[in-house]
Scaffold this active site. Sequence first.
Site, PDB file in Angstrom:
ATOM      1  CG  ASP A   1      38.949 -23.878  -3.104  1.00 12.26           C
ATOM      2  OD1 ASP A   1      38.934 -22.638  -3.003  1.00 12.26           O
ATOM      3  OD2 ASP A   1      38.399 -24.502  -4.030  1.00 12.26           O
TER       4      ASP A   1
ATOM      5  CG  HIS B   1      35.564 -14.621  -0.093  1.00 10.72           C
ATOM      6  ND1 HIS B   1      34.276 -15.105  -0.112  1.00 10.72           N
ATOM      7  CD2 HIS B   1      35.468 -13.318   0.259  1.00 10.72           C
ATOM      8  CE1 HIS B   1      33.435 -14.123   0.188  1.00 10.72           C
ATOM      9  NE2 HIS B   1      34.131 -13.023   0.419  1.00 10.72           N
TER      10      HIS B   1
HETATM   11  O1  F6P Z   1      38.224 -15.898  -3.106  1.00 11.21           O
HETATM   12  C1  F6P Z   1      38.356 -16.285  -4.335  1.00 11.21           C
HETATM   13  C2  F6P Z   1      37.488 -15.612  -5.343  1.00 11.21           C
HETATM   14  O2  F6P Z   1      37.157 -14.307  -5.081  1.00 11.21           O
HETATM   15  C3  F6P Z   1      36.265 -16.467  -5.552  1.00 11.21           C
HETATM   16  O3  F6P Z   1      35.114 -15.956  -5.112  1.00 11.21           O
HETATM   17  C4  F6P Z   1      36.255 -16.724  -7.007  1.00 11.21           C
HETATM   18  O4  F6P Z   1      36.353 -18.099  -7.151  1.00 11.21           O
HETATM   19  C5  F6P Z   1      37.483 -16.105  -7.565  1.00 11.21           C
HETATM   20  O5  F6P Z   1      38.233 -15.593  -6.526  1.00 11.21           O
HETATM   21  C6  F6P Z   1      37.156 -15.090  -8.602  1.00 11.21           C
HETATM   22  O6  F6P Z   1      38.261 -14.693  -9.263  1.00 11.21           O
HETATM   23  P1  F6P Z   1      38.192 -13.651 -10.441  1.00 11.21           P
HETATM   24  O7  F6P Z   1      37.345 -12.522  -9.967  1.00 11.21           O
HETATM   25  O8  F6P Z   1      39.608 -13.291 -10.673  1.00 11.21           O
HETATM   26  O9  F6P Z   1      37.566 -14.360 -11.590  1.00 11.21           O
END
Ligand code: F6P
Length: 486
Positions: A364, A157
């Site tokens: 991003d 992602h």
């Molecule tokens: O890919 C990035 C991601 O998984 C997003 O979906 C989200 O913005 C973030 O990381 C979530 O991070 P965490 O689970 O650490 O809050």
Amino acid sequence: MNLVVVSNRVARGKANEPMTGGLAAALLPVVENSGAVWVGSSGRVRDGAQREPIAQIEQLGKGAVTLLDLPAAHYAGYYEGFANSALWPALHSRSDLISVSHDDYRSYREVNGFVARALLRFHKPDTLFWIQDYHFLSLGAELRALGIKSPIGFFLHTPWPARSVIDSVPNHRDLVTAMLAYDLIGFQTEDDRENFIACLRADLGLQVRDGIVKSRHGRTRLDVFPIGIDAEKFAAAAAKAASHPDVSRLRRSLHGEKLAIGVDRLDYSKGLVNRINAFDRMWTMHPTLLRAVSLLQIATPSRESIEAYGNLQSEMARLVSDVNGRHGEVDWTPIRYLNKGYGQGVLAGLYRSAQVGVVTPLHDGMNLVAKEYVAAQSAVDPGVLVLSKFAGAANELDTALLVNPHDIDGMARTIAMALSMPLNERRMRHEVMMTKLRGRSIQQWFADFVEALQDGDAAEVEIEPLPAAPAGLLSGRMLSPGQRYH
Ligand code: F6P
């Protein structure tokens, strides 16, 4: 087909609950409709004395979500350590923020191995495994080491950075080698895929032909699957949200003044400091915009125990207070700054209340806020999206006003331009973006990836075991029931 989706964070079936990330919110509707089993962290940990890792199984539409309690001794090293203090900064091209120990890497590998073992109980002859994101780069290799021959796909992602940046992550070669146990690796953009190919070539001496790399693990297909949203559903939610108390209170508070909105996790990759500086510059350069436009910035706290995040939180608090102190009036606050999360329904209504959406990350993977802002607009009188050219979303949303978040003057000028854009131009830009969003929905993304994974001739590969992470698991502190690690 029996689909098992794995991600660190999962959603729990209530779209109106605050969610900290794009991934969880994006996967929720597709898991609900597809009947997949979605496996992820419960957010709690337990020690090795308790061998059953599954804490809870909940129905999620036609599918189910399964929550795992992760090993107490390795959780911090995995999540706060290797995943979010080494991989996350590197993947977002911030090698200056990498801080990591060898123990963190060991914990990361331990947790990947632990999740692989927990997944065995879901394995049936027709199972497809689909692993999500940077927390689980080596999970496919761990599944292979356990003898799993089913197709295993992986979707990243985040961005994949330039080779010189990934080079600064200790053990990155091991990890990239481990990734070749996947049959299919999906990226958000062609740039990410190319960076990964350059890394395979330079670090492992592997060539990619027609999107396929052959290694001692078999064949891995590398492809691009830009993630989307359900634009129609989001538009309907935005239209309906006008009566939500938070939305109507916001609208009543504006007294004819225009609103710009930013919604982000409080993360250094999101370009929040640059954005506030751009608004400061805009009000300084165009005093007529004082009282004429304010910014609503929602910055949801995230990964708070990590130093870089704590520093950002303090920096933002100081900066917003400084800007409000200089430009504010007794009856006007330039920036409303909120450190909390909102559910998707309310957010849809807040986006629709704003004439400008500002999404200005320094880097991003995709950024679904940009897509949601567009989908939330009324087609009759749409707002304008100001979007960083370094967000994956800029590839598709190219009729947004694209900015370089490092160019503060340029951003200030562009936001001012967005505020005065004529209606016909706003409509034209919005329509083009909506057509793209409709053409690439989250349902389509999900179906395309699963189809590509099913189509691959992955099953019959001979896998040599990878250099294993140190054996021995799960000793250490047990948190009290219900105590959350993050
Ligand atoms: O890919 C990035 C991601 O998984 C997003 O979906 C989200 O913005 C973030 O990381 C979530 O991070 P965490 O689970 O650490 O809050």
